[in-house]
Motif scaffolding. Structure first.
Motif, PDB file in Angstrom:
ATOM      1  N   VAL A   1       0.853  -1.186   0.000  1.00  0.00           N
ATOM      2  CA  VAL A   1       0.000   0.000   0.000  1.00  0.00           C
ATOM      3  C   VAL A   1       0.893   1.241   0.000  1.00  0.00           C
ATOM      4  O   VAL A   1       1.556   1.558   0.990  1.00  0.00           O
ATOM      5  CB  VAL A   1      -0.933   0.009   1.225  1.00  0.00           C
ATOM      6  CG1 VAL A   1      -1.782   1.288   1.228  1.00  0.00           C
ATOM      7  CG2 VAL A   1      -1.820  -1.229   1.235  1.00  0.00           C
ATOM      8  N   ASP A   2       0.907   1.939  -1.137  1.00  0.00           N
ATOM      9  CA  ASP A   2       1.795   3.082  -1.345  1.00  0.00           C
ATOM     10  C   ASP A   2       3.204   2.751  -0.867  1.00  0.00           C
ATOM     11  O   ASP A   2       3.853   3.532  -0.144  1.00  0.00           O
ATOM     12  CB  ASP A   2       1.275   4.345  -0.665  1.00  0.00           C
ATOM     13  CG  ASP A   2       1.642   5.602  -1.456  1.00  0.00           C
ATOM     14  OD1 ASP A   2       1.588   5.557  -2.691  1.00  0.00           O
ATOM     15  OD2 ASP A   2       1.988   6.624  -0.837  1.00  0.00           O
ATOM     16  N   SER A   3       3.653   1.584  -1.247  1.00  0.00           N
ATOM     17  CA  SER A   3       4.959   1.082  -0.829  1.00  0.00           C
ATOM     18  C   SER A   3       5.412   0.047  -1.840  1.00  0.00           C
ATOM     19  O   SER A   3       4.767  -0.174  -2.864  1.00  0.00           O
ATOM     20  CB  SER A   3       4.890   0.468   0.574  1.00  0.00           C
ATOM     21  OG  SER A   3       4.071  -0.688   0.584  1.00  0.00           O
TER      22      SER A   3
ATOM     23  N   VAL B   1       0.484  -3.855  -6.025  1.00  0.00           N
ATOM     24  CA  VAL B   1       0.900  -2.531  -5.575  1.00  0.00           C
ATOM     25  C   VAL B   1      -0.300  -1.602  -5.694  1.00  0.00           C
ATOM     26  O   VAL B   1      -0.820  -1.394  -6.805  1.00  0.00           O
ATOM     27  CB  VAL B   1       2.078  -1.995  -6.404  1.00  0.00           C
ATOM     28  CG1 VAL B   1       2.418  -0.562  -5.976  1.00  0.00           C
ATOM     29  CG2 VAL B   1       3.290  -2.900  -6.264  1.00  0.00           C
ATOM     30  N   ILE B   2      -0.759  -1.085  -4.559  1.00  0.00           N
ATOM     31  CA  ILE B   2      -1.829  -0.091  -4.554  1.00  0.00           C
ATOM     32  C   ILE B   2      -1.147   1.274  -4.557  1.00  0.00           C
ATOM     33  O   ILE B   2      -0.578   1.714  -3.560  1.00  0.00           O
ATOM     34  CB  ILE B   2      -2.753  -0.273  -3.337  1.00  0.00           C
ATOM     35  CG1 ILE B   2      -3.410  -1.662  -3.397  1.00  0.00           C
ATOM     36  CG2 ILE B   2      -3.814   0.829  -3.307  1.00  0.00           C
ATOM     37  CD1 ILE B   2      -4.277  -1.997  -2.194  1.00  0.00           C
ATOM     38  N   ALA B   3      -1.187   1.916  -5.718  1.00  0.00           N
ATOM     39  CA  ALA B   3      -0.434   3.148  -5.954  1.00  0.00           C
ATOM     40  C   ALA B   3      -1.295   4.351  -5.577  1.00  0.00           C
ATOM     41  O   ALA B   3      -2.376   4.549  -6.145  1.00  0.00           O
ATOM     42  CB  ALA B   3       0.002   3.223  -7.413  1.00  0.00           C
ATOM     43  N   CYS B   4      -0.803   5.139  -4.648  1.00  0.00           N
ATOM     44  CA  CYS B   4      -1.559   6.294  -4.167  1.00  0.00           C
ATOM     45  C   CYS B   4      -0.846   7.593  -4.523  1.00  0.00           C
ATOM     46  O   CYS B   4      -1.285   8.351  -5.366  1.00  0.00           O
ATOM     47  CB  CYS B   4      -1.748   6.197  -2.655  1.00  0.00           C
ATOM     48  SG  CYS B   4      -2.611   4.709  -2.118  1.00  0.00           S
ATOM     49  N   GLU B   5       0.290   7.819  -3.883  1.00  0.00           N
ATOM     50  CA  GLU B   5       1.030   9.064  -4.080  1.00  0.00           C
ATOM     51  C   GLU B   5       1.613   9.162  -5.484  1.00  0.00           C
ATOM     52  O   GLU B   5       1.605  10.232  -6.091  1.00  0.00           O
ATOM     53  CB  GLU B   5       2.132   9.128  -3.026  1.00  0.00           C
ATOM     54  CG  GLU B   5       2.900  10.414  -2.986  1.00  0.00           C
ATOM     55  CD  GLU B   5       3.909  10.416  -1.862  1.00  0.00           C
ATOM     56  OE1 GLU B   5       4.739  11.340  -1.853  1.00  0.00           O
ATOM     57  OE2 GLU B   5       3.887   9.505  -1.001  1.00  0.00           O
ATOM     58  N   PHE B   6       2.133   8.044  -5.994  1.00  0.00           N
ATOM     59  CA  PHE B   6       2.657   7.994  -7.356  1.00  0.00           C
ATOM     60  C   PHE B   6       1.757   7.096  -8.187  1.00  0.00           C
ATOM     61  O   PHE B   6       1.454   5.978  -7.773  1.00  0.00           O
ATOM     62  CB  PHE B   6       4.082   7.429  -7.381  1.00  0.00           C
ATOM     63  CG  PHE B   6       5.071   8.225  -6.585  1.00  0.00           C
ATOM     64  CD1 PHE B   6       5.445   9.493  -6.979  1.00  0.00           C
ATOM     65  CD2 PHE B   6       5.626   7.699  -5.429  1.00  0.00           C
ATOM     66  CE1 PHE B   6       6.366  10.235  -6.246  1.00  0.00           C
ATOM     67  CE2 PHE B   6       6.542   8.420  -4.688  1.00  0.00           C
ATOM     68  CZ  PHE B   6       6.912   9.698  -5.095  1.00  0.00           C
ATOM     69  N   PRO B   7       1.303   7.524  -9.360  1.00  0.00           N
ATOM     70  CA  PRO B   7       0.451   6.666 -10.189  1.00  0.00           C
ATOM     71  C   PRO B   7       1.224   5.459 -10.696  1.00  0.00           C
ATOM     72  O   PRO B   7       2.449   5.490 -10.840  1.00  0.00           O
ATOM     73  CB  PRO B   7       0.031   7.591 -11.335  1.00  0.00           C
ATOM     74  CG  PRO B   7       1.125   8.605 -11.426  1.00  0.00           C
ATOM     75  CD  PRO B   7       1.590   8.826 -10.019  1.00  0.00           C
ATOM     76  N   SER B   8       0.500   4.396 -10.970  1.00  0.00           N
ATOM     77  CA  SER B   8       1.148   3.174 -11.449  1.00  0.00           C
ATOM     78  C   SER B   8       1.875   3.400 -12.771  1.00  0.00           C
ATOM     79  O   SER B   8       2.888   2.751 -13.041  1.00  0.00           O
ATOM     80  CB  SER B   8       0.110   2.060 -11.604  1.00  0.00           C
ATOM     81  OG  SER B   8      -0.858   2.396 -12.586  1.00  0.00           O
ATOM     82  N   SER B   9       1.400   4.337 -13.577  1.00  0.00           N
ATOM     83  CA  SER B   9       2.073   4.607 -14.850  1.00  0.00           C
ATOM     84  C   SER B   9       3.500   5.085 -14.617  1.00  0.00           C
ATOM     85  O   SER B   9       4.419   4.742 -15.382  1.00  0.00           O
ATOM     86  CB  SER B   9       1.300   5.652 -15.654  1.00  0.00           C
ATOM     87  OG  SER B   9       1.164   6.863 -14.921  1.00  0.00           O
ATOM     88  N   LEU B  10       3.708   5.859 -13.553  1.00  0.00           N
ATOM     89  CA  LEU B  10       5.059   6.319 -13.240  1.00  0.00           C
ATOM     90  C   LEU B  10       5.922   5.159 -12.742  1.00  0.00           C
ATOM     91  O   LEU B  10       7.102   5.045 -13.113  1.00  0.00           O
ATOM     92  CB  LEU B  10       4.998   7.427 -12.194  1.00  0.00           C
ATOM     93  CG  LEU B  10       6.330   8.061 -11.788  1.00  0.00           C
ATOM     94  CD1 LEU B  10       7.049   8.642 -13.004  1.00  0.00           C
ATOM     95  CD2 LEU B  10       6.111   9.124 -10.720  1.00  0.00           C
ATOM     96  N   LEU B  11       5.338   4.292 -11.924  1.00  0.00           N
ATOM     97  CA  LEU B  11       6.086   3.134 -11.429  1.00  0.00           C
ATOM     98  C   LEU B  11       6.522   2.233 -12.577  1.00  0.00           C
ATOM     99  O   LEU B  11       7.663   1.751 -12.602  1.00  0.00           O
ATOM    100  CB  LEU B  11       5.242   2.355 -10.424  1.00  0.00           C
ATOM    101  CG  LEU B  11       4.868   3.086  -9.131  1.00  0.00           C
ATOM    102  CD1 LEU B  11       3.961   2.214  -8.274  1.00  0.00           C
ATOM    103  CD2 LEU B  11       6.107   3.496  -8.346  1.00  0.00           C
ATOM    104  N   THR B  12       5.626   1.992 -13.522  1.00  0.00           N
ATOM    105  CA  THR B  12       5.999   1.128 -14.647  1.00  0.00           C
ATOM    106  C   THR B  12       7.044   1.806 -15.541  1.00  0.00           C
ATOM    107  O   THR B  12       7.910   1.125 -16.091  1.00  0.00           O
ATOM    108  CB  THR B  12       4.766   0.728 -15.475  1.00  0.00           C
ATOM    109  OG1 THR B  12       4.058   1.905 -15.910  1.00  0.00           O
ATOM    110  CG2 THR B  12       3.821  -0.131 -14.644  1.00  0.00           C
TER     111      THR B  12
END
Length: 234
Positions: free
Chosen positions: A97-99, A173-184
């Motif tokens: 969660v946001d981690s 991954v539950i993306a909160c602060e950073f969107p999943s698009s940025l993580l990918t």
């Protein structure tokens, strides 16, 4: 399913109280944890490190028959990853969660100001604006009133991992602060921040736009997202 919920820094088991109702209503068994040194403001924190918290989660896993889902918020993501490494055959899914998972040799956050054995909750101006989205004045006051100093060793100790079977445990991954698009994007670029996450063989991303503490700002939505991840777990 048995679901073990690991809070982030400065929080105890009660921080999950508004998140768990949909999980319980669906028939799952929830086990929110209060980790060593977080029992109260006055609890002793000397000698408590990252391994102490990982061992507490592993103990909770070992006390349950069958598979479990581990949920970790913020710094709790590093802790549940250590438990996945210790018990890869017992964890059906890890939910961050946001981690995210912390790799070998990494630390959760050794920049946080410490006072002896304690890392107190910093003033709000010590956080990025993105951390504080939806955390209004009332929620901030309630959070600060319940906050417990984090053991310094948990923030500063290096992660130690041993079993590559951890990469076979599915992750959400539950993306909160950073969107999943940025993580990918970071994964595709080989960014070191997501290097351990990139090694996991089965990762799904769920966007829950809010600040860093969705258990306070969007608890019902977070509960639903965790429930959906559990329901997708064989």
């Amino acid at each position: 399913m048995d679901i073990i919920l690991v809070p982030g820094f400065w929080l105890d088991a009660s921080s999950w109280s508004e998140v768990t109702p949909p999980l319980v209503a669906a028939g799952h068994r929830v086990h929110p944890l209060t980790l060593p040194g977080l029992e109260s403001v006055d609890a002793p924190r000397a000698g408590i490190g990252l391994r102490s918290h990982i061992d507490a989660v592993v103990e909770a896993v070992d006390a349950i028959d069958g598979q479990v889902v581990l949920v970790g918020h913020s710094g709790g993501g590093a802790i549940i990853h250590g438990a996945v490494d210790a018990r890869p055959d017992r964890v059906a899914r890890a939910v961050y969660v946001d981690s995210g998972p912390l790799g070998e040799g990494g630390v959760i956050n050794d920049d946080l100001p410490a006072e002896g054995d304690d890392v107190p909750l910093p003033p709000w101006n010590g956080f990025e604006d993105a951390d504080l989205v939806d955390l209004d004045d009332g929620l901030r006051a309630a959070f600060r009133a319940r906050a417990i100093p984090q053991p310094r060793g948990v923030a500063q100790d290096q992660q130690r991992l041993h079993d590559t079977r951890r990469y076979d445990v599915p992750a959400t991954v539950i993306a909160c602060e950073f969107p999943s698009s940025l993580l990918t994007e970071w994964i595709d670029a080989g960014h070191p921040y997501v290097a351990e996450l990139a090694r996991i063989n089965d990762v799904e991303f769920v966007d829950l736009p809010t600040g860093h503490w969705p258990q306070f700002t969007k608890p019902a939505e977070l509960g639903a997202a965790i429930l959906a991840a559990v329901d997708r777990t064989a």
